[in-house]
Design an enzyme around this catalytic site. Structure first.
Site, short mmCIF file in Angstrom:
data_model
loop_
_atom_site.label_atom_id
_atom_site.label_comp_id
_atom_site.label_asym_id
_atom_site.label_seq_id
_atom_site.Cartn_x
_atom_site.Cartn_y
_atom_site.Cartn_z
CG ASP A 182 -3.03 -9.53 -14.66
OD1 ASP A 182 -1.92 -9.36 -15.19
OD2 ASP A 182 -3.43 -10.63 -14.23
CG ASP A 367 -5.85 -14.98 0.02
OD1 ASP A 367 -6.19 -16.17 -0.12
OD2 ASP A 367 -6.68 -14.04 -0.01
#
Length: 771
Positions: A182, A367
């Site tokens: 990224d 998450d």
């Protein structure tokens, strides 16, 4: 009625009977907790139960889970007695402001007690799983994609994790490895800041070369949207899947962009989390055994100290902060099928992730949110309490706060936007577990209230805790002692007494703005990457230190106000003494905080971990027995008990065998040599001339998971008692105070000396002119 129906009916009746029995016991338990006793009888009850609790804690190993549950019930009883005493006796109206602050303190205490009760529930029956053996038939094994998301971390860090991933023991034809960059997106490469764009281009080219050299995939995207979750989803959702009766999950997927098969399972590794070679051998079997399993989480094990451990010199002398969560709490969550995704060192099933459109993105703790969504769909999770990666924790206090603020904001986002109590599909036990995990992060508010409460009386005379010393001894002390004994019983191997209070105090002042900002705007927080692998060339005072000095000054000033209060209001003596004692405990914690914000230098960019392994070292054809005492990716410490050859060369080769039977021959250069206690100590660096040698080094240093252990698993290390824990925290507070003021004095001394040296020539010249 068939035999099967009769059995189902009998089972239903047994279940209902058990539920009714439990309800009746709970009602009786509450009634007994509410029973009125004289102060003398309450003190006697508290004393007797305290003795029973101590005996139960000491002998519980002989009674298994029954002893564990009995200890919890005894401590719960004392806590309920105390809470009901607070409700019925202490909340008296002495004045408007007194009552307002009394209610605030009571709310903070109630929050703490609720988290305490949730903690009991979560840890009632921890699970310690063993890895299933993988089938010998490769046709029965699922394929695995390994995702290594990265943003701005050092390229070498990513390279080591990617290289270690290629060495995982699993059929190579069933593994695909992806570096998810990224930091190399089109958005980064075309940044208006030319310098930033050039840095991004250089880093991206380096990682592409790493991927090419290792034979793995490099992937990026156009824009940096939804942070880590978006990065993973870009590759995850690029797979086109169809029904396939012959496939592992009856689904086969192809990545249309690279014409490569997509794995049945996905191993997610943060780029600083280096996997051991047996990672998949230890984890994949769970998915073969349970077709509804969406997650297998493993611990995050760190090679370096966090800021508290480094600056207070407690690293490897006490359990690390994360061990309580991964060593005790997560096995408890696993019993209730509530183990959740922790962002890395975990395997997930692609089929189930695709059902919820990949990694969730409504919060910055994507998450946990993903696990919540999949648990709500009825899927299972599991936790293996075996460290299979080694990674890095934040080095500085500022970086530590960045990480914890993100965790706090993300969990509170989930509490607000996806409150577990309102989530359909979750079992009652899962709701409680998720509620515990999300509500815990409000501790910053409670901890500040506990700091301010004694000051309200000492400075302003507000009576916010209306109890005499005798009442405190009869109700509060048994409750607190029981809570500490239970906490030490449940978590003592993974967290020493009073360290939780220290960590919470350290974070609380900086979590407050993070908490209130997310309450005001739940969708506003943005994901911030935690800096890792920071080398500190010198000691310095953290820019976040000021609040702790102010808090400490206020606490010391409170002693003077308290003394005046004792002289002028002797009728308030009990309350004043209670608040002075309370204030003293806060001071001890703040002194330790001062030690933490004095950042100690950290020269090593490559951290070492201790070990004790037998090896052979080779000097020009002759072999000598030796032991490795520490290891890092850059080198090793070697101890030899016999003389070295005369005029030995400055290079050697170590011959070693790991726990999996793999042999290594690694050339090293000797950097330094010392003699202590009839032993020769060598400091050596690995010779890295090509990719093959680097691969061997990575395998040797990081590939053996048998080296990764919790603090309590090393030799005779175990928990310590509550009293010893308090003495230890006093010593740490003293160390923190001395360390901080010694460091500040050193800086002031050096600056004054520098100022003197600058003005000295001018003084001498003026004196000469006068002469």
């Amino acid at each position: 009625m068939t035999m099967k129906d009769q059995n189902m009916s009998e089972n239903s009746k047994s279940f209902l009977s058990a539920i009714m029995t439990a309800i009746i016991i709970c009602i009786l338990f509450f009634i007994l907790s509410y029973a009125h006793l004289s102060l003398m009888h309450q003190a006697l009850l508290g004393g007797v139960l305290f003795i029973v609790i101590v005996i139960t804690a000491k002998t519980s190993q002989y009674f298994g889970q029954a002893g564990r549950i009995l200890l919890m019930m005894l401590c719960l009883f004392l806590t309920l007695r105390y809470w009901l005493f607070r409700v019925t006796v202490t909340l008296t109206l002495n004045g408007v402001f007194d009552y307002i602050f009394a209610l605030i303190l009571f709310a903070a205490e109630t929050y703490g007690i609720l988290i305490y009760l949730f903690g009991m529930f979560v840890n009632v029956w921890p699970v310690d799983r063993k890895s299933p053996v993988l089938p010998e038939d490769k046709g029965l094994l699922p394929s695995v994609d390994i995702y290594i998301p990265t943003y701005n971390e050092p390229e070498e860090m990513v390279e080591i994790t990617a290289l270690a991933s290629t060495q995982i023991l699993y059929p190579k034809e069933l593994i695909n490895i992806y570096i998810l960059d990224d930091g190399g997106t089109l958005q980064k490469l075309t940044d208006p800041d030319i310098k930033k764009a050039e840095q991004a281009q250089k880093r991206a080219e380096h990682l592409k070369k790493v991927a090419s050299d290792l034979g793995i995939f490099y992937a990026t995207r156009d824009e940096n949207v939804f942070a880590k979750a978006g990065n993973i989803n870009e590759v995850l959702m690029s797979c086109e899947c169809r029904l396939d009766e012959d496939a592992f999950d009856r689904v086969s997927c192809i990545n249309a962009g690279i014409e490569q098969g997509c794995g049945d399972l996905i191993l997610v590794l943060d780029c600083d989390h280096v996997p051991a070679r047996d990672f998949l051998e230890k984890t994949v079997g769970f998915f073969i055994d349970d077709s509804k399993l969406f997650l297998l989480q493993t611990p995050h094990h760190f090679i370096n100290p966090d800021p508290l451990e480094k600056n207070l010199n407690t690293f490897r002398k006490n359990p690390s902060e994360n061990e309580m969560f991964y060593g005790a709490i997560h096995p408890g969550l696993d019993f209730w099928n509530a183990s959740f995704f922790c962002g890395s060192a975990a395997v997930l099933r692609r089929k189930h992730l695709m059902e919820v459109d990949g990694i969730a993105g409504n919060s910055i703790t994507e998450d946990v949110e993903t696990a919540l969504d999949l648990h709500a769909r009825g899927y299972n999770s599991a936790y293996l309490k075996k460290p299979l990666i080694i990674g890095l924790t934040p080095e500085t206090f500022a970086d530590f706060i960045i990480q914890r603020s993100r965790w706090a904001q993300g969990m509170i986002q989930i509490f607000i936007l996806k409150n577990p109590l309102l989530q359909k599909g979750l079992s009652i036990s899962q709701k409680i577990c998720y509620l515990n995990s999300t509500m815990f992060w409000f501790f910053g508010i409670a901890r500040i209230i506990f700091y301010l409460s004694p000051l309200m009386l000492l400075f302003f005379g507000l009576r916010i805790y209306n109890a005499s010393i005798s009442q405190v001894l009869a109700y509060a002390v048994p409750h607190l002692l029981g809570a500490y004994i239970l906490s030490n019983f449940l978590f003592g191997k993974f967290r020493h007494p009073f360290f939780s209070e220290l960590y919470e105090t350290l974070q609380s002042i900086y979590l407050l703005p993070a908490i209130f900002s997310v309450i005001a705007k739940p969708r506003a927080p943005v994901f911030k990457v935690t800096p890792k692998s920071v080398s500190l060339g010198e000691d310095f005072l953290s820019h976040l230190a000021l609040p702790f000095y102010l808090m400490l000054i206020i606490c010391f000033a409170a002693y003077g106000f308290g003394l005046v209060k004792i002289i002028n209001s002797p009728e308030m003596l009990d309350s004043i003494l209670i608040c002075l004692g309370w204030n003293t405990f806060n001071i001890v914690l703040l002194l330790s905080c001062l030690g933490v914000v004095w950042e100690k230098k950290q020269f090593r960019g490559k951290h070492r971990y201790p070990t004790d392994e037998s090896i052979q070292i080779e000097f020009a054809g002759s072999f000598i027995h030796a032991r490795i005492t520490d290891l890092s990716i850059s080198g090793a410490g070697i101890t030899i008990c016999e003389p070295l050859p005369d005029n030995h060369p400055n290079s050697l080769v170590i011959h070693a065998t790991d726990s999996q039977g793999t042999t290594y021959q690694l050339p090293m250069n000797i950097l330094n040599e010392s003699n202590t206690k009839n032993k020769i100590r060598l400091g050596c660096s690995f010779v890295r001339q090509n990719l093959h040698q680097f691969t061997q080094i990575v395998n040797f240093v990081y590939g053996n998971s048998s080296r990764w252990k919790f603090y309590g698993e090393h030799g005779r290390r175990r928990g310590i008692g509550t009293l010893i824990g308090f003495v230890k925290i006093l010593r740490i507070g003293g160390y923190g105070l001395v360390s901080n003021f010694k460091g500040i004095w050193t800086i002031l001394h050096l600056r004054l000396r520098g100022y003197y040296l600058r003005i000295n020539p001018w003084i001498n010249k003026r004196n000469e002119d006068n002469l």
